[in-house]
Design an enzyme around this catalytic site. Structure first.
Site, short mmCIF file in Angstrom:
data_model
loop_
_atom_site.label_atom_id
_atom_site.label_comp_id
_atom_site.label_asym_id
_atom_site.label_seq_id
_atom_site.Cartn_x
_atom_site.Cartn_y
_atom_site.Cartn_z
N GLU A 63 -3.08 -5.33 2.18
CA GLU A 63 -4.23 -5.82 2.93
C GLU A 63 -5.41 -5.86 1.96
O GLU A 63 -5.71 -4.85 1.31
CB GLU A 63 -4.52 -4.84 4.08
N ARG A 290 6.07 7.38 1.64
CA ARG A 290 4.95 6.97 0.79
C ARG A 290 4.71 8.03 -0.28
O ARG A 290 5.12 9.18 -0.14
CB ARG A 290 3.70 6.69 1.62
N LYS A 300 -7.46 4.40 1.50
CA LYS A 300 -8.46 3.45 1.04
C LYS A 300 -9.83 3.74 1.64
O LYS A 300 -10.85 3.53 1.00
CB LYS A 300 -8.04 2.01 1.41
P1 ATP Z 1 -4.29 1.11 5.11
O1 ATP Z 1 -4.47 2.56 5.34
O2 ATP Z 1 -5.55 0.37 4.85
O3 ATP Z 1 -3.30 0.41 6.00
P2 ATP Z 1 -2.25 0.99 3.15
O4 ATP Z 1 -2.27 2.05 2.11
O5 ATP Z 1 -1.17 0.92 4.13
O6 ATP Z 1 -3.65 1.10 3.72
P3 ATP Z 1 -1.74 -1.76 2.45
O7 ATP Z 1 -2.62 -2.67 1.71
O8 ATP Z 1 -1.39 -2.11 3.83
O9 ATP Z 1 -2.42 -0.35 2.40
O10 ATP Z 1 -0.45 -1.45 1.60
C1 ATP Z 1 0.33 -2.44 0.98
C2 ATP Z 1 1.71 -1.92 0.79
O11 ATP Z 1 1.70 -0.76 -0.02
C3 ATP Z 1 2.35 -1.55 2.10
O12 ATP Z 1 3.66 -2.07 2.12
C4 ATP Z 1 2.36 -0.05 2.10
O13 ATP Z 1 3.44 0.44 2.79
C5 ATP Z 1 2.42 0.28 0.61
N1 ATP Z 1 1.78 1.55 0.34
C6 ATP Z 1 0.52 1.91 0.65
N2 ATP Z 1 0.28 3.18 0.31
C7 ATP Z 1 1.41 3.65 -0.25
C8 ATP Z 1 1.82 4.90 -0.79
N3 ATP Z 1 0.98 5.94 -0.84
N4 ATP Z 1 3.08 5.03 -1.26
C9 ATP Z 1 3.92 3.98 -1.22
N5 ATP Z 1 3.62 2.79 -0.71
C10 ATP Z 1 2.38 2.61 -0.22
MG MG Z 2 -1.34 -0.90 5.74
#
Ligand code: ATP
Ligand code: MG
Length: 585
Positions: A63, A290, A300
């Site tokens: 995102e 994650r 974020k």
């Molecule tokens: P938000 O809390 O804003 O939803 P998010 O960390 O999920 O943040 P995204 O931009 O939606 O952010 O993440 C993009 C991709 O990265 C998604 O597929 C998510 O699952 C993956 N991702 C985000 N954080 C992690 C993490 N800590 N470890 C592994 N994958 C992650």
């Molecule tokens: Mg997300």
């Protein structure tokens, strides 16, 4: 969140133990490399069964509402890495269902970071907003099938009627609105006839489902706001849950990998696809844990807060866990990719010790970084028996780990700088550096002896008068030995530099997980120390931003983009050894 285990990298009891530990870890890794992780096993099974004609197509769907961090790097390495490994493809898709104003900056930084990590996405980046027309058509289709309805309940009423995990929800009074009326209202919502919150479109599934996500979830909400790509075309925007699975479907994604929290959404994604298509092909979602890392925060929202409150210098502050911060700190793409391979994928949440990331970095820089001499806190020494005005070229090797990196010369002269810490007037027995009457070797040069200490009014040493032994030049055959070897630079030839000593941003292992405490309470007050009087050997005059170097005996350093013609700025990437493990023990 149920954190199951803490991956401790380095309960260090001294260097030799640490090295042993690393070796056995590496051996285990070799073993692991031969066995597949659960996602690879699944993919290989699918290929064997010729599912999707044996094709592997993954995607990374960020995102654009923040900069990517090390957790995203794990997901990037996984998705792009699997596509590479299985000769498949990987899309970059911006999940931009939320209209927000500053998204362009994030889109730019995200593409830059993925490229920097060394990955290529298939063709052009995709955007969820590319599918807004299609999604809208599908929404009307669901209305016509009586599988969606316009609800005018307030957000509070909807929340109240939702029930609890153990108690069924209640049907909305608008649930059985006639199809034609739903269509009319939905079209009017799209035209911008209503205010935000006045009505929403909901899927008609099951208000008694044990899965809360199946209790008539929201598909569309009114947002009378322009979007960074579709401008003011839309007054309604699809929810992530009504977008994600269909986007994967439209792109022909075969293996849709996401983090564990989306496991409970999977039945909903499948339900939507079942309503809109009867093809056999489906993107199959698999969840993995994650990445959580010690001594940092990864949300974020929290990272944005640090930026907005100016507690760091920006998203790319070298203390941030963002990819741009790590880059500026001196991390290499290879060190991040190796780290990501090393931690693998798990099915349960865990916490990775940040020391493991630092280990991957040291391992990579040890091979690549040229060794140079820099004195961070200079103490002048004058060699009284060395001829005035004489300069001698001292040859020294650039990297003992890599002969191909060659040698260079350093000027040696009567006035030099050594590190203040390398001198003690009244040292303990085990201090093998310089002290009155004691000898040390100056690296690649001569043995010197401290003859006299010159002090200021406060009694602090400001200059040492030394003598040198001309028969002890390094490389000149049989030599007598002394215990200590110091780094040094020639005073007349030295370059000035600012050196920024970075340390971990938080003093707590889990700053965001402490009950009754805000994560900002655990900021490390000593995470940045600026030294303004550092002296560098002259070979460093042509360094470029992001160059990695090892300052001998001190650590790995990297050239900061703040560097100008007048002044070099260096960031400490990591010290040579993990000092946090030692502190804790
Ligand atoms: P938000 O809390 O804003 O939803 P998010 O960390 O999920 O943040 P995204 O931009 O939606 O952010 O993440 C993009 C991709 O990265 C998604 O597929 C998510 O699952 C993956 N991702 C985000 N954080 C992690 C993490 N800590 N470890 C592994 N994958 C992650
Ligand atoms: Mg997300």
């Amino acid at each position: 969140m149920g954190i199951s285990c803490i991956y401790k990298y380095n309960p260090s009891f001294g260097e030799s133990n640490t090295n042993r530990k690393i070796k056995s870890e590496e051996m285990n890794e070799e073993k692991e490399k031969r066995s597949l992780n659960f996602i690879e096993s699944k993919i290989e099974e699918d290929i064997k069964n010729n599912k999707n004609n044996g094709e592997v197509y993954t995607r990374f769907p960020p995102e654009p509402n923040g900069y990517l961090h090390i957790g995203h790097a794990k997901s990037i390495c996984l998705n792009f890495g699997l596509a590479e490994k299985y000769n498949g493809k990987c899309n970059l898709r911006f999940d931009d269902t939320n209209p927000e104003k500053e998204e362009e900056e994030y889109v730019k930084s995200i593409t830059k970071d993925i490229k920097w990590l060394g990955f290529k996405w298939e063709k052009e980046p995709k955007y969820a907003s590319d599918y807004f027309d299609q999604l809208y058509e599908w929404a009307e289709m669901l209305i016509r099938k009586s599988k969606a309805y316009v609800d005018e309940l307030s957000a509070e009423d909807i929340a109240r009627q939702k029930g609890t995990p153990t108690q069924a929800g209640e049907n909305s009074p608008f649930r059985n609105r006639p199809v034609e009326e739903n269509l009319k209202l939905f079209r009017e919502m799209k035209e911008g006839k209503y205010q935000e919150g006045e009505m929403i479109l909901r899927a008609k599934i099951d208000m008694a489902s044990p899965n809360m996500h199946m209790r008539d979830p929201i598909m569309y909400r009114i947002l009378n706001r322009p979007h960074h790509r579709t401008a003011d075309k839309w007054h309604i925007y699809p929810m992530y849950d009504f977008t994600h699975g269909q986007s994967d479907y439209l792109e022909g994604i075969t293996h849709s990998l996401c983090t564990l929290e989306f496991e409970v959404h999977r039945p909903l994604y499948d339900w939507f696809l079942d309503q809109i298509t009867d093809t056999e092909y489906r993107p199959v979602q698999t969840e993995f844990a994650r990445l959580n890392m010690s001594y940092t925060v990864m949300s974020k929202r929290k990272l944005l807060e640090l930026v907005e409150k100016k507690m760091v210098s920006g998203w790319d502050d070298p203390r941030m866990p963002t990819i741009s911060g790590l880059r500026r700190r001196g991390y290499t793409p290879e060190s991040i990719r190796n780290f990501s391979d090393r931690i693998g994928v798990a099915k349960r949440d865990n916490v990775i010790d940040v020391a493991l990331l630092e280990h991957s970095l040291r391992e990579d820089l040890n091979k690549k970084a040229a060794r140079v001499m820099a004195v961070l806190n200079p103490l002048k020494i004058t060699i009284s028996n060395y001829p005035e005005g004489k300069t001698e070229d001292i040859e020294t090797i650039n990297n003992p780990e890599d002969e191909n990196m060659g040698t260079r010369t350093m000027p040696f002269s009567r006035e030099l700088y050594i590190e203040q810490d390398d001198f003690m007037e009244d040292p303990p027995k085990k201090f093998f550096r310089l002290a009155p009457g004691r000898e040390v070797r100056l690296k690649s040069a001569y043995i010197i002896k401290c003859e006299k200490v010159i002090k200021n009014k406060n009694g602090e040493a400001i200059e040492l008068i030394c003598s040198y032994d001309p028969d002890t030049k390094s490389g000149s055959g049989d030599m007598r030995k002394v215990k200590g070897t110091l780094h040094w630079v020639s005073a007349a030839h030295a370059l000035d530099a600012e050196v920024r000593l970075y340390d971990r941003l938080f003093i707590h292992e889990d700053p965001a997980g402490q009950k009754d405490h805000d994560f900002k309470e655990f900021l490390n007050p000593d995470s940045l120390k600026i030294l303004n009087k550092a002296k560098l050997e002259p070979s460093m005059k042509d360094v470029k931003a992001f160059d990695n170097l090892q300052f001998q005996r001190l650590g790995y350093f990297c050239v900061d983009p703040d560097t100008t013609e007048e002044k070099a700025v260096f960031n400490r990437t990591v010290p040579l050894r993990d000092t946090w493990g030692k502190k804790k023990n």
